[in-house]
Design a protein around this motif. Structure first.
Motif, mmCIF file in Angstrom:
data_model
loop_
_atom_site.group_PDB
_atom_site.id
_atom_site.type_symbol
_atom_site.label_atom_id
_atom_site.label_comp_id
_atom_site.label_asym_id
_atom_site.label_seq_id
_atom_site.Cartn_x
_atom_site.Cartn_y
_atom_site.Cartn_z
ATOM 1 N N PRO A 76 0.817 -1.221 0.000
ATOM 2 C CA PRO A 76 0.000 0.000 0.000
ATOM 3 C C PRO A 76 0.846 1.265 0.000
ATOM 4 O O PRO A 76 0.508 2.237 -0.674
ATOM 5 C CB PRO A 76 -0.820 -0.126 1.290
ATOM 6 C CG PRO A 76 -0.883 -1.589 1.549
ATOM 7 C CD PRO A 76 0.412 -2.161 1.032
ATOM 8 N N THR A 132 -1.577 -7.108 3.532
ATOM 9 C CA THR A 132 -2.893 -7.671 3.889
ATOM 10 C C THR A 132 -3.991 -7.213 2.929
ATOM 11 O O THR A 132 -5.102 -7.741 2.973
ATOM 12 C CB THR A 132 -3.278 -7.257 5.321
ATOM 13 O OG1 THR A 132 -3.201 -5.829 5.419
ATOM 14 C CG2 THR A 132 -2.360 -7.899 6.340
ATOM 15 N N SER A 133 -3.673 -6.254 2.051
ATOM 16 C CA SER A 133 -4.707 -5.746 1.133
ATOM 17 C C SER A 133 -4.895 -6.637 -0.095
ATOM 18 O O SER A 133 -5.765 -6.385 -0.914
ATOM 19 C CB SER A 133 -4.359 -4.318 0.716
ATOM 20 O OG SER A 133 -2.965 -4.179 0.520
ATOM 21 N N ASN A 245 -9.361 -6.601 3.444
ATOM 22 C CA ASN A 245 -8.076 -6.312 4.097
ATOM 23 C C ASN A 245 -8.162 -6.549 5.600
ATOM 24 O O ASN A 245 -7.258 -7.127 6.216
ATOM 25 C CB ASN A 245 -7.676 -4.864 3.804
ATOM 26 C CG ASN A 245 -6.495 -4.405 4.633
ATOM 27 O OD1 ASN A 245 -5.412 -4.938 4.498
ATOM 28 N ND2 ASN A 245 -6.711 -3.439 5.513
ATOM 29 N N GLN A 246 -9.276 -6.120 6.188
ATOM 30 C CA GLN A 246 -9.402 -6.274 7.635
ATOM 31 C C GLN A 246 -9.482 -7.753 8.022
ATOM 32 O O GLN A 246 -8.965 -8.164 9.070
ATOM 33 C CB GLN A 246 -10.640 -5.515 8.139
ATOM 34 C CG GLN A 246 -10.669 -5.347 9.643
ATOM 35 C CD GLN A 246 -9.377 -4.740 10.183
ATOM 36 O OE1 GLN A 246 -8.952 -3.679 9.739
ATOM 37 N NE2 GLN A 246 -8.712 -5.436 11.100
ATOM 38 N N SER A 249 -5.969 -9.134 7.867
ATOM 39 C CA SER A 249 -5.233 -8.552 9.008
ATOM 40 C C SER A 249 -5.630 -9.221 10.316
ATOM 41 O O SER A 249 -4.773 -9.581 11.125
ATOM 42 C CB SER A 249 -5.541 -7.063 9.155
ATOM 43 O OG SER A 249 -5.026 -6.344 8.104
HETATM 44 C C1 LIG Z 1 -5.530 -3.028 6.329
HETATM 45 O O1 LIG Z 1 -5.902 -3.256 7.672
HETATM 46 C C2 LIG Z 1 -4.906 -2.896 8.605
HETATM 47 C C3 LIG Z 1 -5.391 -3.321 9.982
HETATM 48 O O2 LIG Z 1 -6.579 -2.710 10.310
HETATM 49 C C4 LIG Z 1 -4.641 -1.396 8.513
HETATM 50 O O3 LIG Z 1 -3.612 -1.050 9.401
HETATM 51 C C5 LIG Z 1 -4.236 -1.046 7.088
HETATM 52 O O4 LIG Z 1 -4.112 0.352 6.967
HETATM 53 C C6 LIG Z 1 -5.272 -1.538 6.102
HETATM 54 N N1 LIG Z 1 -4.754 -1.349 4.762
HETATM 55 C C7 LIG Z 1 -5.474 -0.837 3.794
HETATM 56 C C8 LIG Z 1 -4.791 -0.704 2.470
HETATM 57 O O5 LIG Z 1 -6.648 -0.507 3.945
#
Ligand SMILES: *[C@@H]1O[C@H](CO)[C@@H](O)[C@H](O)[C@H]1NC(C)=O
Ligand SMILES: *[C@@H]1O[C@H](CO)[C@@H](O)[C@H](O)[C@H]1NC(C)=O
Length: 310
Positions: A76, A132-133, A245-246, A249
């Motif tokens: 990202p 994680t995305s 993504n969540q 994660s």
């Molecule tokens: C993905 O989720 C994590 C954990 O909540 C967060 O820190 C991160 O910014 C998120 N990434 C994106 C690209 O949304």
């Protein structure tokens, strides 16, 4: 871009739908791989990456450079546009998904080029989970031993065809995976089965891998495998990126702890220079006809017993 209704008929219409979405894809086609060992196809938010590093998809400096360059673009922090929600890895070589590491990485003395590439290897392995995305899916229908297994096992999902055969073979040359391969194998199949497979350097095939939870699913022919992986990927790609993504994660709490990686890396450094290990690696290179499409490579892991024949 996709309705739930069209999702239900994806199985039948994947090809025509893919052509339509490619025109207004939200994800750009990655730049061509510098060494040509990866090729890319983009279908909307799904990117299909094909390994092609003849003759045996050896995990060598060229392949690692291309894979590293691609993985970095998914981070990202390095993007101004949305990342693909799903990346599928497959192989242009029907016999090899990925091979082991180029054993010249192990031999001493080493070169600055190989040392730099080994460091890229460690970073690539980690990026499958730190990014994680994107969900990483392996569509495997060939061999993947040693490093090939180590990369495969750190992807998020694995779907196998009839020619899939994989496993860590590092113990056969007195080494061990070193960058997460055995840790993730233990996480996926449990400690006792991981020890059985790793300590004996034997293969997991499709049906056995499905039975023990190593493969998400086994398909008995290539077409069904590809259709199923495409349908799954396009289904995931219907849904909003932040929830996907969540989910990845949140489930990362199940990944092996950082201390386990550090211990593993340190142990690999201790084992590598030993005389017995160096001799076994030299013998491997010789028996495999310099890591080419030889009977020794094609008959892994059974052929490993030849390392111990006089
Ligand atoms: C993905 O989720 C994590 C954990 O909540 C967060 O820190 C991160 O910014 C998120 N990434 C994106 C690209 O949304
Ligand atoms: C082994 O293959 C490498 C390329 O992968 C080549 O550079 C080297 O010269 C080969 N060695 C022998 C002994 O053929």
């Amino acid at each position: 871009m996709w309705s739930i209704t069209s999702g239900l008929t994806l199985c039948l219409t994947f090809l025509s739908v893919a052509v339509t979405t490619a025109q207004n894809a939200s994800v750009a086609l990655p730049a061509p791989a510098r060494y040509g060992t990866l090729s890319f196809k983009v279908y909307g938010s799904v990117t299909r990456v094909t390994f092609n590093n003849p003759p045996i998809n050896l995990v060598n400096t060229r392949l690692l450079s291309d894979l590293y360059d691609f993985m970095v673009t998914l981070q990202p922090s390095d993007r101004t546009t949305p990342a693909p929600k799903v990346v599928i890895f497959d192989s242009a070589n029907p016999d090899f998904f990925l091979s082991h590491i180029d054993f010249n990485f192990i031999l001493l003395p080493t070169t600055p080029e190989l040392t730099a590439s080994a460091s890229q290897y460690g970073m690539v392995a980690q990026m499958f989970q730190t990014i994680t995305s994107t969900a990483f899916i392996a569509e495997i229908n060939g061999r993947a031993f040693g490093a090939g297994h180590e990369l495969l096992v750190q992807m998020d999902m694995r779907f196998a065809g009839p020619n899939a055969r994989t496993g860590p073979i590092e113990n056969s040359v007195g080494l061990f995976a070193g960058a997460g391969g055995e840790l993730y194998l233990g996480q996926n199949v449990g400690k006792s089965r991981a020890l059985e497979i790793a300590m004996s350097s034997t293969a997991i095939d499709g049906p056995r891998g499905e039975a023990i939870g190593f493969f998400n699913r086994y398909y008995n022919n290539q077409q069904s495998l590809t259709n199923a992986v495409n349908t799954l990927a396009q289904r995931i790609a219907l849904f909003p990126a932040d929830g996907l993504n969540q989910t990845k994660s949140a489930l990362s709490y199940l990944n092996p702890p950082a201390t386990a990686f550090a211990n593993e890396a340190a142990a690999a450094v201790r084992l590598r220079p030993k005389a017995e290990q160096q001799a076994l690696v030299r013998k491997f290179i010789s028996l495999s006809q310099n890591q080419t499409r030889s009977p020794f490579e094609l008959n892994l892991p059974e052929s490993l017993a030849q390392l111990y024949a006089d």
